[in-house]
Structure formats: structure tokens, C-alpha cells
Design a protein around this motif. Structure first.
Motif, PDB file in Angstrom:
ATOM      1  N   VAL A 100       2.349   2.028  -3.460  1.00  0.00           N
ATOM      2  CA  VAL A 100       1.400   2.603  -4.423  1.00  0.00           C
ATOM      3  C   VAL A 100       1.023   4.022  -3.997  1.00  0.00           C
ATOM      4  N   SER A 101       0.814   4.192  -2.698  1.00  0.00           N
ATOM      5  CA  SER A 101       0.418   5.504  -2.200  1.00  0.00           C
ATOM      6  C   SER A 101       1.481   6.556  -2.530  1.00  0.00           C
ATOM      7  N   ASP A 102       2.734   6.224  -2.250  1.00  0.00           N
ATOM      8  CA  ASP A 102       3.820   7.174  -2.547  1.00  0.00           C
ATOM      9  C   ASP A 102       3.855   7.485  -4.045  1.00  0.00           C
ATOM     10  N   TYR A 150      -2.257  -3.677  -6.913  1.00  0.00           N
ATOM     11  CA  TYR A 150      -2.488  -3.622  -5.463  1.00  0.00           C
ATOM     12  C   TYR A 150      -3.974  -3.858  -5.141  1.00  0.00           C
ATOM     13  N   GLU A 168       0.835  -1.206   0.000  1.00  0.00           N
ATOM     14  CA  GLU A 168       0.000   0.000   0.000  1.00  0.00           C
ATOM     15  C   GLU A 168       0.870   1.256   0.000  1.00  0.00           C
ATOM     16  N   ALA A 179      -1.612   0.568  -9.045  1.00  0.00           N
ATOM     17  CA  ALA A 179      -2.867   0.631  -8.281  1.00  0.00           C
ATOM     18  C   ALA A 179      -3.735  -0.587  -8.593  1.00  0.00           C
ATOM     19  N   VAL A 234       1.413   7.131  -6.358  1.00  0.00           N
ATOM     20  CA  VAL A 234       0.228   7.844  -6.864  1.00  0.00           C
ATOM     21  C   VAL A 234       0.228   9.295  -6.389  1.00  0.00           C
ATOM     22  N   VAL A 287       1.564   4.196 -12.650  1.00  0.00           N
ATOM     23  CA  VAL A 287       0.868   4.257 -11.347  1.00  0.00           C
ATOM     24  C   VAL A 287      -0.487   3.547 -11.420  1.00  0.00           C
TER      25      VAL A 287
END
Lengths: 185, 418
Positions: B41-43, B67, B38, B64, B45, B60
Motif C-alpha cells: 500500500v505504501s509503494d 489494509y 503495508e 488503503a 500510495v 489506492v
């Protein structure tokens, strides 16, 4: 080919294709909504996603002058998936099967005027291999097509580059071999 | 000697350069080794949305997707031939080689991802209505199944040959191969360089549902596949809840000639005609028809006319790609068959053609209801076959009015009294 045939085989498909291409970017399954509540000098902004799971979106909001993020990120949002760019007055979120997220600002105003919110459906599948910010959607508006500083379309949309590079590599190799041959001779 | 060494080195470098994109597709997005988390992907996106990294929307989005849909891990699936394959990126460019798999792609909302297909999917009536004379019916079906129109999808294969070079040029992520051509799957993997997923169905109802589930799993559309299977079950239940209560001795015996009687009893060229039948056809037997050929050894069998006469079926069902050629009147008039009960009582009927470079599950589900109405007209008089047919086609193709379009040019659904 008569007019009727041309209409059926060429014009109608072309019109449908054009309409399809125009609508394509807004056909994502996710829909992001923004709500704001202001109490004293604090605005709480909440983003909600109205979509069936699985969904995943990226959201970025540009905050106008007069509004400030707290110094501590945890005071701005409890989300794990947030980044704040104080220099550019922006905040970004990543949501994966998470229906809502919120953050707080201090300042004056209605919490709406001057704010710019954009989002993108990250699970939208397309055969297109070089997607860019044309798929971004401005909240309450149309897909972002211009005025975006980090469009990645130009950087990626280089059809035929591989072939071109291969040809150049062949030519360069040939020239190098000729040069080596001459030197050795 | 030195030149040879340099040449080999150069060719090796060039080979590596050309192969680089293919190798990249064998890894997860963001350079992840094994699993995408997570925070990764968060970093990625958030950085992308802020313009603070060099990542692209493709990268990205892929991250996403992996994930969110695949729980951060590569997607490993097994096809209906038991072959296992792994995907590291979402499947976004698809080629199919027969209509049965094309139809399911459309049913699961992935029609827009079809970058190549076979002549029968895109240039014949196997998915959307079209006459044998190439006249298109229900244009909405053709236009809406894929972006740009189903009949504009590039044709990458025919009944007899596959254009592998064309397939390669379309850069598919996966090829769905028909199970009756499964022997060429490995060759296709080698020539195109992408996973080939073998999937197909036959006239066994369980196999039809297995096909739905298998393709849904490959496309990560398990929910949609389950819903479609449930929809089929509901339609089947609508009939079997009645026919299951009919005593065996009251059920009619049926002879099914799925290849029609275009040339008579037997067409030497095609090796089939009226005397070709199946020992299994669930759309007929599950709704209370006793298949007179059920004890034949092969699924697809030619029988002697004398055998059909000996079976003496109560009902004869005939189908042909062009109903005009089905030969219902020929059978009714054939002197050799006059002793058969079905012929004597005029119970010889046209039904929907159950083939189309495969086994179209939509059509065979319609046949289930249509045959039930033929076999038990009193019990199913309340069922509106046009409404049911349109609903079934909409479940597969997402378009209303497809059955109505079939009826317009096939004619028998409207003209034949059942």
C-alpha cells in the motif's frame, strides 16, 4: 405546480444538492497539520493527523529550490512509508493509523515559504466510481481542482465506455463474420 | 460448421469481456493475491501521490481501506440468516429493501452510500417524518440522511415487487434484504450478481441489538454499532432500574393492539385489527407491563374479543400508522368491552406504531419510555418524553427535532394525557 411547490420540490433540493457537492470533498474525517522547526540549516517538518482511528492518508509535499534532501533516504525520514522524488523535489508519505511523521531538509529559509503540501483522505467512502484529484486537499486551502499534473479523473471518467465497447465488438464481429463468409463463398 | 465455431468463440470472448469488471471485483486491490501488506500500500500510495505510477485514487484508496480497516485481508461476514459472503473492496454502493436496514446505514454515517432503496424508506414516513398524506415534516431529516436527500434516492423495490434490472444498473456492492423476505435472497443474488445480506429485527430487545451489531459488522462499523447498542442499553436501564424493583403482583396487565381498531374488532381484508396482538413486545414487558397474550403460541396472533374480555387487562395500548384511525374512542365506547378494567378506568392509550415495513428500533425504543410513563406515571413523571425522543432519533438519524416533528402531526404525543 405553484411557486411554493416548485420551491419545495425542485429549487430547495437542488440548492442543497449543489451545496452538498461543493462541500463533499472537504468532508473527510482526517485533518492533516504541518509544523516546521528550523535549526541552523536544517528544517524538520512534521505532519500530524488529527483523526479517530481508523484513518489513512496520503501526503505529498513539493519543496522549493534552496532546500535539499539528503542523499540517504534514512537521513531524510525514519518512516517506512516514504518515497522521495529528488528530480521533482517532492516527498510523499502514506500514514495508516499513524498520528505523525517527520522528515528533514537542509537549506535556508523559514521552512514554510514556497512549500506546497497536499493530502488525501484514503478512507473516505463515496459511491463515486471515478474519483480523481478533486478530492485532494491543499494544506490550509481548498481541494485541488486544477494545476495538478497527474489528475486521474480524465483517464477514468468514461461513463458508458463498456456499453460502447460492447456495441463496437458486436459490430466488428458481424463485419468479420460477413467478411469470412464472403471469402469462404 | 466453421461459422458456428467462430460464433461460439466470439460469443465466449464477448461474455468474458462483459464479465471482466465483475470478476475484477472478486479480487483484492493492487492485484494482491490473498493479503495486502503495508509495503504494497505504501509503494502504491506514495507512487500515486508523486505521480510516479498509473494507479488511480480509487485503486489506492481501496488498497488503503483493505489494509487499514480489514487488516489487509478480504472481509468475510455472515448475515442473520447464516449466509456467508466475502468482500474484496470497500462497500461504497448500497441498496436496501426495507427501512430498518436503511435506518442503520444512516445511523452509521453511510447514508451517502445509499444508491437505491425501497418505497417505504425513501417515499414514506418509515425513516423520516411524513404524514400518511405524503406531507413532509422535518425537512432537515430528509435532506441530511443521504447526499441529495433521502426522497431522491432511486426506488428499487416496493412491498410487492423488486426491480432487479434497476438494481443491476445502479451497480451496488451489497444489498441489505429484510429478514422477513429472506426467502428471496438467493434469487436476488442470482439476478443482481452481488452479495445479499439478510438482516432484520423484531420486538425482542436482544434481536434489536443483534440487528444493530450484524449490520455494523457488514459495513465495518463495529464501533458505531457498539455505541448505538450501548446507547439503547442506557435508555433501557433508565427505565428498568426502576421497574425491575416493582413486585410482580403490582405490575399492571396490558393488552396491546398494534394494528389499531380502524375497522373495529376485525378487518377481514387485512386479516387484523383490534383483535391482533403479539405474545412478545419487549418495549412493554421489559418496563413492567404484563402482556396478557404472553402465552399465545404465535408471535403475531389474532384473538377472540371474548378472550380479551376474559383477560380483563388493566391497560390497553393501541397503535396505528395513522393515530386518527387507532380507534381509542371506539374501544372506550364499545359496549362489548365495558366490563374490562382498562375501559372502565379510561386507561386506553395511543402509543407509537411499532411497524413500518419492518420493526423500527428507534420508534420501539421511544415506545419503551412512553409506555413506562403510561404504566407508571408517578415513577417516570420526571422524564421529558420529547427530549428523550429527540435524543433517540438523533442517535439513529443524526438530526435533532425528529420526535418533535412526529408530535406535530401524530398529535397524540402532545394531546394525550399520560
Amino acid at each position: 405546480m405553484n411557486m411554493d411547490s416548485i420551491l419545495k420540490k425542485r429549487i430547495i433540493p437542488a440548492v442543497i444538492l449543489i451545496i452538498g457537492l461543493i462541500l463533499l470533498p472537504v468532508m473527510g474525517v482526517s485533518l492533516v497539520e504541518r509544523d516546521v522547526s528550523v535549526l541552523d540549516n536544517t528544517a524538520t517538518i512534521k505532519f500530524s493527523v488529527d483523526a479517530e482511528e481508523p484513518f489513512s492518508v496520503g501526503i505529498v509535499e513539493t519543496v522549493p529550490e534552496g532546500w535539499n534532501f539528503a542523499d540517504n533516504d534514512n537521513s531524510v525520514s525514519s518512516s517506512k512509508n516514504v518515497q522521495i522524488d529528488r528530480k521533482n523535489n517532492q516527498i510523499a508519505f502514506f500514514l495508516s493509523n499513524e498520528e505523525s511523521v517527520s522528515y528533514q531538509l537542509t537549506g535556508t529559509g523559514d521552512g514554510k515559504t514556497g512549500f506546497k503540501t497536499e493530502w488525501v483522505d484514503l478512507l473516505y467512502l463515496t459511491p463515486e466510481t471515478s474519483e480523481g484529484t478533486e478530492r485532494w486537499i491543499t494544506l490550509g486551502g481548498n481541494p485541488v481542482a486544477e494545476d495538478n499534473e497527474h489528475s486521474d479523473l480524465d483517464a477514468k471518467a468514461t461513463p458508458g465506455f463498456g456499453i460502447f465497447a460492447a456495441v463496437i465488438a458486436f459490430i466488428a464481429t458481424g463485419l468479420a463474420l460477413i467478411a469470412v463468409n464472403r471469402k469462404e463463398a | 460448421m466453421k461459422i458456428t465455431g467462430k460464433l461460439i468463440l466470439t460469443l465466449f470472448s464477448l461474455f468474458a469481456f462483459v464479465c471482466a469488471p465483475a470478476i475484477a471485483a472478486e479480487s483484492l486491490p493492487l492485484g494482491s493475491d490473498g493479503e495486502i501488506t503495508e509495503s504494497m500500500v505504501s509503494d502504491a500510495v506514495c507512487g500515486y501521490m508523486l505521480g510516479n505510477n498509473e494507479l488511480t485514487l480509487d485503486e489506492v484508496s481501496d488498497a488503503a481501506y483493505v489494509y487499514t480497516v480489514w487488516n489487509g485481508k478480504p472481509h468475510t461476514v455472515t448475515d442473520m440468516d447464516g449466509r456467508t459472503m466475502t468482500f474484496y473492496r470497500p462497500i461504497e454502493r448500497i441498496i436496501t429493501t426495507n427501512p430498518d436496514n436503511t435506518r442503520l446505514l444512516i445511523a452509521y454515517g453511510d447514508g451517502d452510500l445509499l444508491v437505491g432503496s425501497d418505497e417505504c424508506s425513501v417515499g414514506s414516513r418509515c425513516v423520516c417524518p411524513m404524514t400518511t398524506g405524503d406531507e413532509i415534516y422535518c425537512e432537515e431529516c430528509w435532506d441530511s440522511c443521504t447526499a441529495g436527500g433521502l426522497n431522491n434516492v432511486p426506488q428499487t423495490s416496493t412491498r410487492y415487487e423488486v426491480n432487479y434490472e434497476y438494481m443491476v444498473s445502479l451497480k451496488p456492492d451489497i444489498i441489505f434484504e429484510a429478514d422477513f423476505w429472506k426467502n428471496r435472497a438467493e434469487d436476488m443474488v442470482e439476478k443482481v450478481g452481488v452479495p445479499v445480506f439478510v438482516a432484520g429485527t423484531d420486538f425482542n430487545y436482544d434481536k434489536m441489538k443483534e440487528h444493530l451489531i450484524s449490520v455494523g459488522n457488514a459495513l465495518s462499523k463495529d464501533k458505531e454499532a457498539e455505541e448505538l447498542a450501548e446507547f439503547m442499553d442506557e435508555k433501557m436501564e433508565m427505565i428498568t432500574s426502576v421497574t425491575d424493583n416493582i413486585p410482580e403482583e403490582e405490575k399492571p396487565t396490558v393488552y396491546f393492539a398494534p394494528r389499531g381498531a380502524k375497522k373495529g374488532f376485525y378487518d377481514a381484508k387485512e386479516g387484523r385489527d383490534f383483535t391482533r396482538t403479539y405474545n412478545i413486545y419487549d418495549p412493554m414487558t421489559l418496563v413492567g407491563g404484563i402482556n396478557v397474550a404472553k402465552d399465545c403460541a404465535d408471535g403475531n396472533v389474532n384473538v377472540a374479543v371474548e378472550q380479551i374480555i376474559a383477560w380483563n387487562p388493566d391497560v390497553i395500548l393501541i397503535s396505528c400508522s395513522d393515530p386518527e384511525d387507532a380507534g381509542v374512542q371506539f374501544i372506550l365506547d364499545a359496549p362489548e368491552l365495558q366490563s374490562i378494567t382498562a375501559v372502565k378506568e379510561g386507561r386506553v392509550y395511543n402509543v407509537f406504531y411499532p411497524h413500518c415495513r419492518g420493526r423500527p428500533s428507534d420508534i420501539n425504543l421511544i415506545n419503551t419510555i412512553y409506555i413506562a410513563k403510561i404504566l407508571y406515571p408517578d415513577k417516570f413523571a420526571h422524564i421529558n418524553i420529547e427530549a428523550e425522543g429527540n435524543e433517540i432519533e438523533e442517535a439513529f438519524l443524526g438530526v435533532d427535532g425528529v420526535y418533535t416533528a412526529y408530535s406535530e402531526y401524530l398529535k397524540f404525543p402532545v394531546e394525550q394525557e399520560i
